[in-house]
Design a protein around this motif. Sequence first.
Motif, PDB file in Angstrom:
ATOM      1  N   VAL A   1       0.856  -1.179   0.000  1.00 24.10           N
ATOM      2  CA  VAL A   1       0.000   0.000   0.000  1.00 24.10           C
ATOM      3  C   VAL A   1       0.899   1.238   0.000  1.00 24.10           C
ATOM      4  N   SER A   2       0.513   2.246  -0.777  1.00 23.22           N
ATOM      5  CA  SER A   2       1.133   3.569  -0.687  1.00 23.22           C
ATOM      6  C   SER A   2       0.171   4.457   0.095  1.00 23.22           C
ATOM      7  N   VAL A   3       0.664   5.083   1.145  1.00 27.09           N
ATOM      8  CA  VAL A   3      -0.187   5.863   2.043  1.00 27.09           C
ATOM      9  C   VAL A   3       0.198   7.336   1.955  1.00 27.09           C
ATOM     10  N   LEU A   4      -0.795   8.194   1.744  1.00 27.13           N
ATOM     11  CA  LEU A   4      -0.579   9.639   1.731  1.00 27.13           C
ATOM     12  C   LEU A   4      -1.324  10.248   2.908  1.00 27.13           C
ATOM     13  N   THR A   5      -0.590  10.790   3.865  1.00 25.32           N
ATOM     14  CA  THR A   5      -1.219  11.502   4.976  1.00 25.32           C
ATOM     15  C   THR A   5      -1.508  12.933   4.528  1.00 25.32           C
ATOM     16  N   SER A   6      -1.892  13.800   5.451  1.00 27.28           N
ATOM     17  CA  SER A   6      -2.259  15.160   5.056  1.00 27.28           C
ATOM     18  C   SER A   6      -1.079  15.880   4.401  1.00 27.28           C
TER      19      SER A   6
ATOM     20  N   GLY B   1       4.462  10.983  -5.710  1.00 25.78           N
ATOM     21  CA  GLY B   1       5.442  10.237  -6.493  1.00 25.78           C
ATOM     22  C   GLY B   1       5.700   8.838  -5.971  1.00 25.78           C
ATOM     23  N   ILE B   2       5.212   8.531  -4.758  1.00 29.10           N
ATOM     24  CA  ILE B   2       5.389   7.163  -4.234  1.00 29.10           C
ATOM     25  C   ILE B   2       4.355   6.199  -4.818  1.00 29.10           C
ATOM     26  N   ILE B   3       3.350   6.734  -5.512  1.00 25.86           N
ATOM     27  CA  ILE B   3       2.317   5.872  -6.094  1.00 25.86           C
ATOM     28  C   ILE B   3       2.924   5.061  -7.233  1.00 25.86           C
ATOM     29  N   LYS B   4       2.730   3.748  -7.194  1.00 21.12           N
ATOM     30  CA  LYS B   4       3.314   2.847  -8.181  1.00 21.12           C
ATOM     31  C   LYS B   4       2.232   2.207  -9.052  1.00 21.12           C
ATOM     32  N   GLU B   5       2.625   1.793 -10.228  1.00 23.15           N
ATOM     33  CA  GLU B   5       1.718   1.173 -11.184  1.00 23.15           C
ATOM     34  C   GLU B   5       0.995  -0.018 -10.555  1.00 23.15           C
ATOM     35  N   GLY B   6      -0.335   0.058 -10.515  1.00 25.55           N
ATOM     36  CA  GLY B   6      -1.148  -1.062 -10.056  1.00 25.55           C
ATOM     37  C   GLY B   6      -1.175  -1.300  -8.560  1.00 25.55           C
ATOM     38  N   CYS B   7      -0.495  -0.470  -7.776  1.00 27.27           N
ATOM     39  CA  CYS B   7      -0.426  -0.684  -6.327  1.00 27.27           C
ATOM     40  C   CYS B   7      -1.458   0.197  -5.616  1.00 27.27           C
ATOM     41  N   PRO B   8      -2.220  -0.365  -4.673  1.00 29.50           N
ATOM     42  CA  PRO B   8      -3.295   0.392  -4.028  1.00 29.50           C
ATOM     43  C   PRO B   8      -2.784   1.563  -3.196  1.00 29.50           C
ATOM     44  N   VAL B   9      -3.652   2.559  -3.059  1.00 33.99           N
ATOM     45  CA  VAL B   9      -3.306   3.805  -2.365  1.00 33.99           C
ATOM     46  C   VAL B   9      -4.371   4.122  -1.318  1.00 33.99           C
TER      47      VAL B   9
ATOM     48  N   GLU C   1      -6.069  11.876  -7.746  1.00 32.29           N
ATOM     49  CA  GLU C   1      -6.954  10.976  -8.479  1.00 32.29           C
ATOM     50  C   GLU C   1      -6.464  10.752  -9.907  1.00 32.29           C
ATOM     51  N   ASP C   2      -5.960  11.796 -10.545  1.00 35.88           N
ATOM     52  CA  ASP C   2      -5.439  11.658 -11.913  1.00 35.88           C
ATOM     53  C   ASP C   2      -4.213  10.745 -11.941  1.00 35.88           C
ATOM     54  N   ILE C   3      -3.310  10.920 -10.981  1.00 38.01           N
ATOM     55  CA  ILE C   3      -2.109  10.073 -10.935  1.00 38.01           C
ATOM     56  C   ILE C   3      -2.501   8.622 -10.702  1.00 38.01           C
ATOM     57  N   CYS C   4      -3.442   8.383  -9.784  1.00 40.08           N
ATOM     58  CA  CYS C   4      -3.888   7.013  -9.516  1.00 40.08           C
ATOM     59  C   CYS C   4      -4.539   6.396 -10.751  1.00 40.08           C
ATOM     60  N   GLU C   5      -5.337   7.197 -11.458  1.00 46.40           N
ATOM     61  CA  GLU C   5      -6.000   6.681 -12.658  1.00 46.40           C
ATOM     62  C   GLU C   5      -4.983   6.320 -13.730  1.00 46.40           C
ATOM     63  N   LYS C   6      -3.996   7.187 -13.946  1.00 42.49           N
ATOM     64  CA  LYS C   6      -2.976   6.927 -14.966  1.00 42.49           C
ATOM     65  C   LYS C   6      -2.137   5.699 -14.620  1.00 42.49           C
ATOM     66  N   LYS C   7      -1.930   5.470 -13.337  1.00 41.32           N
ATOM     67  CA  LYS C   7      -1.091   4.340 -12.913  1.00 41.32           C
ATOM     68  C   LYS C   7      -1.920   3.112 -12.532  1.00 41.32           C
ATOM     69  N   HIS C   8      -3.223   3.180 -12.803  1.00 39.64           N
ATOM     70  CA  HIS C   8      -4.112   2.048 -12.497  1.00 39.64           C
ATOM     71  C   HIS C   8      -3.945   1.612 -11.036  1.00 39.64           C
TER      72      HIS C   8
ATOM     73  N   PRO D   1      -5.592   1.587  -7.472  1.00 36.04           N
ATOM     74  CA  PRO D   1      -6.868   1.774  -6.769  1.00 36.04           C
ATOM     75  C   PRO D   1      -6.707   2.737  -5.594  1.00 36.04           C
ATOM     76  N   LEU D   2      -7.580   3.745  -5.510  1.00 35.26           N
ATOM     77  CA  LEU D   2      -7.476   4.778  -4.481  1.00 35.26           C
ATOM     78  C   LEU D   2      -8.620   4.672  -3.487  1.00 35.26           C
TER      79      LEU D   2
END
Length: 465
Positions: free
Chosen positions: A161-166, A188-196, A211-218, A220-221
């Motif tokens: 999981v990639s976690v984004l706090t505030s 930038g820690i969001i990876k292709e296909g890895c949940p967020v 949301e755009d970065i997650c969508e481009k990298k498939h 799940p957010l």
Amino acid sequence: MMTENEVWEYLEEIAKSGSILGLASMRELMNELSNVQDSLRFIHVAGTNGKGSVCAMISLILQQAGLRVGKYTSPAVFDRMEQYQVNGENMILPEFVAVISKVRDACERIVAKGGKQPTVFEVETAAAFVYFYKQKCQVVVLETGMGGETDATNIIRNPLVSVLTSISMDHMKFLGNDLVQIARMKAGIIKEGCPVTAARPPQEEVRRLIEDICEKKHAPLSYSEVGRVQNVRYQRKGNEIRQCFTYSVGMVDGVLSPQIQDRLWNEQEEFELSMLGSYQVENAVCAIETMRILVKSGFYISEKAVRTGLLQACWEGRFSVLCQNPLFIMDGAHNADAAKKLCQTLKRGFTNWKIIYIIGVLADKEHDRMLRIMLPLAWRVYTVTPQSPRAMDGQVLAAEAGKYHGQVSYCQTVKEAVERAVSDAAPEKLDKSTFSDAGNEGVMILAFGSLSYLGELREVVKEKL
């Protein structure tokens, strides 16, 4: 292998080169160390505020679930070894010497081939990977140092999981001058296909970016839904103050549900935190939602593990109670967003208290905004100069604070500030008629600002109280 003194001298020497963002050097270093990080499974945490607390909560929950958990956080607040933990235990010094020696040898091979000496953060991060690999950790909770995309920790692949706090304004010199730029670096820690999992940003432009970065990298957010929290309150349990809240978490037969269904959200669950700041509720929800993603991936995480982990989690320097009489709290609020959350905590649970501040900040922080946010709640204010080359002179800070408050004094040492604050809090000096029914708990000492002086403050409080 180096001696202990040689290790400290080595780290001090390479620290002089400062920070260099980018992954090329880290990739070269880990190639020399057989890329041991590729054999580990990570939960990767980035953000401006709340990273350390979320890491602590996630780690404790996973330990309660029976896993062997590594945790790497930075910077160290009180002890260099606290950056490297396995199941809550700090790395011992001989192990630190051994892993730094191994990483130093790899650095020397790189330099011998004409490469550049890695930075101190790259060396420390590589040491963490080596240590957790050696310790056979099943999951590593990994906190970014600064930013995300170009942070040395971002060499990892395929996190659980990639976690984004505030996300708020911080480290503008390195990350960008507006919130969207900073959020882009963190994301930038969001990876292709890895949940967020992400704390839902209040700014529409930041939400759209994530949301755009997650969508481009498939990828799940899932947003942590702090709006589902109810009945937040402080409650005494024996000699301790705990923070309690209810949350529609969703349990099936005592196990965290991987799928959120409407009927599950109707079930309110009660949770308790030892960590007090109101912002810790948001962090707890972020940790819970991260656990839900892990359950969906096949991990077994029980209701008891979640409850116990959240209750046991602590993160010194985040609204930490150092003493009960007088109530003495320290908090590492070092930017405007953290100050707002600290202010919310005070307004929620301490409106009838007289509050004495001890403040020390770094010169590159938003100190003026912090002062404007915090000082209306203060009774008296003492300023200090942190032990850091980036420190703001306490006298200058006192002059700035004097614009917003009439009872501000500069103290030459942290010890002096503690002594004066404790003296002010003495019962014989207080007019009890101003406290409603607060009794002897009607005064609080709150030390906040840069983490760089809180270690010294903790030791002074231990000695004095």
